[in-house]
Design an enzyme around this catalytic site. Structure first.
Site, PDB file in Angstrom:
ATOM      1  N   GLY A 250     -54.698   3.463  21.550  1.00 47.72           N
ATOM      2  CA  GLY A 250     -54.169   3.904  20.345  1.00 47.72           C
ATOM      3  C   GLY A 250     -53.142   3.013  20.044  1.00 47.72           C
ATOM      4  O   GLY A 250     -53.161   2.551  18.806  1.00 47.72           O
ATOM      5  N   ASP A 251     -52.129   2.618  20.701  1.00 53.45           N
ATOM      6  CA  ASP A 251     -51.299   1.719  20.446  1.00 53.45           C
ATOM      7  C   ASP A 251     -51.644   0.426  19.918  1.00 53.45           C
ATOM      8  O   ASP A 251     -51.118  -0.476  18.887  1.00 53.45           O
ATOM      9  CB  ASP A 251     -50.284   1.348  21.578  1.00 53.45           C
ATOM     10  CG  ASP A 251     -49.492   2.598  22.020  1.00 53.45           C
ATOM     11  OD1 ASP A 251     -49.118   3.615  21.024  1.00 53.45           O
ATOM     12  OD2 ASP A 251     -49.324   2.637  23.309  1.00 53.45           O
TER      13      ASP A 251
END
Length: 332
Positions: A250-251
């Site tokens: 996600g990052d």
């Protein structure tokens, strides 16, 4: 310039045990040690993509020194506040048949150190982007992101927020430039169970209406959806890959989306690039490197082009069928 803030950094100690039996001695077949934390992950991918950024946050002790030295060895610009006592937490990740994670508690952070961090953020110039991502230590106020955005509003700073639950919802009043929940987080917010990009779009519109300018929702293997600053909808897929490590995916999407916009890509193209970055990390032992990201981006573009051609061919076949039927009707 892009600045990332990590209030809860960590040393991620990843072990690969062949067995995991409670009450017995288990042995690992290999180990890796990483500098962890959501904002740090975003900075790592941005640096890999040659996008100028500065990683900020609060570190402590010998583990904090390890995090700092690791980031600097990777060429990442840093501006961390150091605690007078206490150690940055260690997260143990047991990557066996089933991933098991034990997150450390972390040090107590005095308000004086938070104020010192704020004074450093005060120097950020207009037009910069401030990425607020990850959890907040229990020793700090739960609405820390809201406090930060209130303090730095009207400064011409773009806020990016990737955080769960109330942390995210409280941030909407500040009209963040970009938020990135996943489909499960969106489901918990609205009491629903969306899985696919098409299913999350109505909820993305609601988050957009409540204040977020760009709403990117990741949907795991189904792809991702975006409602952009103009309210337009975009969806994308993920390139074929074998899941190795979901940590940091996600990052990586956050970093990919920002990097793509920094390069002048359209919102739709930025969504595709973000999906490629997330997939590249998911298929890597740690965070993805640039060559892996580029390979996955090429694979995704190829996949999307094939699907577009397939849809185009189906339209042609339908039109040809209609034309043939029309000719038959005229002859009769």
């Amino acid at each position: 310039m892009i600045y990332t803030v990590t209030f809860n950094p960590s040393v991620d100690y990843v072990m690969h045990p062949s067995t995991l039996d409670m009450g017995y001695t288990n042995r690992s077949t290999s180990e890796e040690v990483y500098a962890g934390g959501n904002g740090i992950n975003v900075s790592t991918i941005l640096t890999e993509l040659d996008i100028d950024n500065v990683a900020m946050g609060i570190l402590g002790g010998f583990t904090g020194e390890f995090v700092l030295q690791t980031l600097q060895s990777q060429g990442i610009n840093t501006n961390f506040v150091f605690l007078d006592k206490g150690n940055t937490r260690i997260n143990v990740k047991l990557n066996g048949i089933i991933m098991t994670i034990i997150n450390g508690m972390g040090p107590n952070i005095p308000i004086s150190k938070v104020d010192e961090l704020f004074r450093r953020i005060d120097r950020i110039q207009e037009g910069s982007t401030l990425v607020l991502t990850g959890s907040i230590p229990s020793c700090l106020p739960e609405d820390m992101y809201d406090i930060m955005m209130s303090r730095f509003e009207n400064r011409g700073i773009r806020f990016v927020v990737d955080a769960p639950g109330n942390l995210l919802m409280n941030a909407l009043a500040a009209h963040p430039f970009f938020i990135k929940p996943n489909n499960h987080e969106v489901g918990r917010i609205f009491g629903a169970n969306p899985e696919t990009p098409e299913e999350v779009l109505p909820y993305a519109h609601k988050l957009h209406e409540q204040g977020a300018q760009n709403v990117l929702v990741s949907c795991g293997g189904y792809g991702a959806a975006l409602v952009d600053a103009e309210g337009n909808e975009h969806t994308t897929k993920v390139p074929p890959c074998r899941l190795v490590n979901a940590t940091g995916a996600g990052d990586s999407m956050v970093a990919g989306f920002l990097a793509a916009l920094d390069r002048g890509m359209s919102y739709g193209e930025a969504l595709n690039f973000a999906s490629a970055c997330g997939s590249a990390t998911a298929a890597s032992n740690g965070l993805a490197n640039r060559s892996t990201i580029e390979r996955f981006y090429a694979a995704l573009n190829h996949l999307l082009a094939d699907e577009k051609n397939k849809v185009g061919q189906e339209v042609v076949e339908v039109v040809e069928t209609l034309d043939e039927n029309d000719e038959d009707d005229q002859e009769s």
